[in-house]
Write an enzyme that holds these catalytic residues in place. Structure first.
Site, PDB file in Angstrom:
ATOM      1  N   SER A 153       1.295  -1.083   0.104  1.00 22.46           N
ATOM      2  CA  SER A 153      -0.026  -0.026  -0.180  1.00 22.46           C
ATOM      3  C   SER A 153       0.698   1.274   0.250  1.00 22.46           C
ATOM      4  O   SER A 153       0.295   2.135  -0.756  1.00 22.46           O
ATOM      5  CB  SER A 153      -1.268  -0.400   1.133  1.00 22.46           C
ATOM      6  OG  SER A 153      -0.022   0.392   2.386  1.00 22.46           O
ATOM      7  N   TYR A 154       2.058   1.167   0.807  1.00 25.28           N
ATOM      8  CA  TYR A 154       2.549   2.334   0.253  1.00 25.28           C
ATOM      9  C   TYR A 154       3.465   3.033  -0.273  1.00 25.28           C
ATOM     10  O   TYR A 154       3.373   3.744  -0.941  1.00 25.28           O
ATOM     11  CB  TYR A 154       4.440   2.282   2.243  1.00 25.28           C
ATOM     12  CG  TYR A 154       5.361   3.137   2.250  1.00 25.28           C
ATOM     13  CD1 TYR A 154       4.997   3.954   2.867  1.00 25.28           C
ATOM     14  CD2 TYR A 154       6.308   2.796   2.106  1.00 25.28           C
ATOM     15  CE1 TYR A 154       5.956   5.277   3.440  1.00 25.28           C
ATOM     16  CE2 TYR A 154       7.025   3.901   1.464  1.00 25.28           C
ATOM     17  CZ  TYR A 154       7.175   4.355   2.223  1.00 25.28           C
ATOM     18  OH  TYR A 154       8.340   5.815   2.505  1.00 25.28           O
ATOM     19  N   ILE A 155       4.211   1.311  -0.948  1.00 25.45           N
ATOM     20  CA  ILE A 155       4.609   1.767  -2.235  1.00 25.45           C
ATOM     21  C   ILE A 155       3.961   2.582  -3.687  1.00 25.45           C
ATOM     22  O   ILE A 155       4.108   3.357  -4.502  1.00 25.45           O
ATOM     23  CB  ILE A 155       5.416   0.410  -2.666  1.00 25.45           C
ATOM     24  CG1 ILE A 155       6.839   0.200  -2.383  1.00 25.45           C
ATOM     25  CG2 ILE A 155       5.691   0.837  -4.598  1.00 25.45           C
ATOM     26  CD1 ILE A 155       7.008  -1.414  -2.418  1.00 25.45           C
ATOM     27  N   LYS A 158       3.199   5.440  -3.252  1.00 24.41           N
ATOM     28  CA  LYS A 158       4.209   6.922  -3.104  1.00 24.41           C
ATOM     29  C   LYS A 158       4.669   6.940  -4.787  1.00 24.41           C
ATOM     30  O   LYS A 158       4.931   7.854  -4.911  1.00 24.41           O
ATOM     31  CB  LYS A 158       5.643   5.610  -2.562  1.00 24.41           C
ATOM     32  CG  LYS A 158       5.804   6.576  -0.849  1.00 24.41           C
ATOM     33  CD  LYS A 158       6.411   8.333  -0.914  1.00 24.41           C
ATOM     34  CE  LYS A 158       5.865   8.222   0.566  1.00 24.41           C
ATOM     35  NZ  LYS A 158       6.027   9.400   0.889  1.00 24.41           N
TER      36      LYS A 158
END
Ligand SMILES: NC(=O)c1ccc[n+]([C@@H]2O[C@H](COP(=O)([O-])OP(=O)(O)OC[C@H]3O[C@@H](n4cnc5c(N)ncnc54)[C@H](O)[C@@H]3O)[C@@H](O)[C@H]2O)c1
Length: 251
Positions: A153-155, A158
């Protein structure tokens, strides 16, 4: 005399970590800083530190997921300092260590609302003030390039920040606004707590770097932000600078 005298900066998530390092570095070059954080006490602490070394700062508690709160924070900054010249979209929250098949809707919401959505909220609200000389600096992550397992989810959030950085650089170049990004690696409080709990992660992280030390939030990352916000970077836009000790390479 600093290279950012008479400038006003908004730095999100500057109650601690990399945001605090960037806020301090910009202020030491003369910028007045709006210190934005969901943690009101932390925001006030950073603002107080900045005032102690003689620069101007305003602490603004704000949850960047709330678009009305973002508009209110930008308006409060303009009321106090007249304009916004530099916007640093630094704050982000995400749940990591989650395999893709277990990513929940809440995980996606947290990463996308604090990441690309908040970034666009601030860029949109600041745009009228940034025209002709404005600077936007967005925080991305080398994990995007590495494809770190457990960071889905972070990648992906970003990567969307990277997309809006490039699109805005194209759209806003003729208006005199540059839009760039930094991929940092620095020992923020969050990173320190993570590495204290999992020392083997620090060993692994350091072994993947070309320069075997953790970055400093102010002297490494903050100074890169000073460069992108200052006069020497007036011909630089749509660019991502890796300030990560050679952990990941672009191109
Ligand atoms: N630390 C690193 O090495 C590293 C590596 C790659 C990318 N990054 C990126 O750099 C940025 C800063 O990282 P950090 O390690 O300093 O993070 P951090 O977690 O230490 O600090 C984030 C700050 O944002 C604030 N914040 C969180 N949610 C918020 C919300 N909803 N509204 C307003 N403020 C909120 C927190 O209170 C905190 O002060 C992030 O975008 C992160 O993804 C950091």
């Amino acid at each position: 005399m600093g290279v950012l005298d008479q400038k006003t900066a908004i730095v999100t998530g500057s109650g601690g970590g990399i945001g605090r390092g960037i806020a301090r570095a910009l202020a030491k070059e003369g910028a007045a800083v709006a210190v934005i954080d969901v943690d009101a006490e932390a925001a006030e602490r950073t603002a107080e530190e900045i005032r102690e070394f003689g620069a101007d700062a305003l602490a603004l508690p704000c949850d960047i997921r709330d678009r009305n709160a973002v508009d209110a924070a930008v308006n409060a900054t303009v009321r106090r300092f007249d304009t916004v010249d530099i916007l640093v979209n630094n704050a982000m929250a995400a749940r990591t260590g989650v395999p893709i098949e277990h990513i929940s809707d809440d995980d996606l919401e947290l990463a996308f609302r604090t990441g690309p959505m908040a970034t666009v909220y601030f860029m949109r609200a600041c745009h009228p003030h940034l025209k002709d000389g404005g600077r936007v600096i967005n925080l991305r992550s080398g994990s995007e390039i590495q494809g770190l397992p457990g960071y889905g989810s972070y990648i992906s959030a970003k990567a969307a920040v990277g997309g809006i950085t490039r699109a805005a650089a194209r759209e806003w170049g003729q208006q005199g606004i540059t839009v760039n990004a930094i991929c940092p690696f620095a020992l923020s409080e969050a990173a320190q707590a993570h590495f204290e709990a999992r020392p083997y992660d620090l060993t692994a992280a350091l072994s993947s770097l070309s320069i075997k030390r953790t970055g400093d939030t102010e002297s490494d990352i903050g100074r890169a932000a000073v460069y992108l916000a200052g006069p020497d970077a007036s011909f630089v836009t749509g660019c991502t600078i890796m300030i990560d000790g050679g952990g990941s390479f672009l191109g």
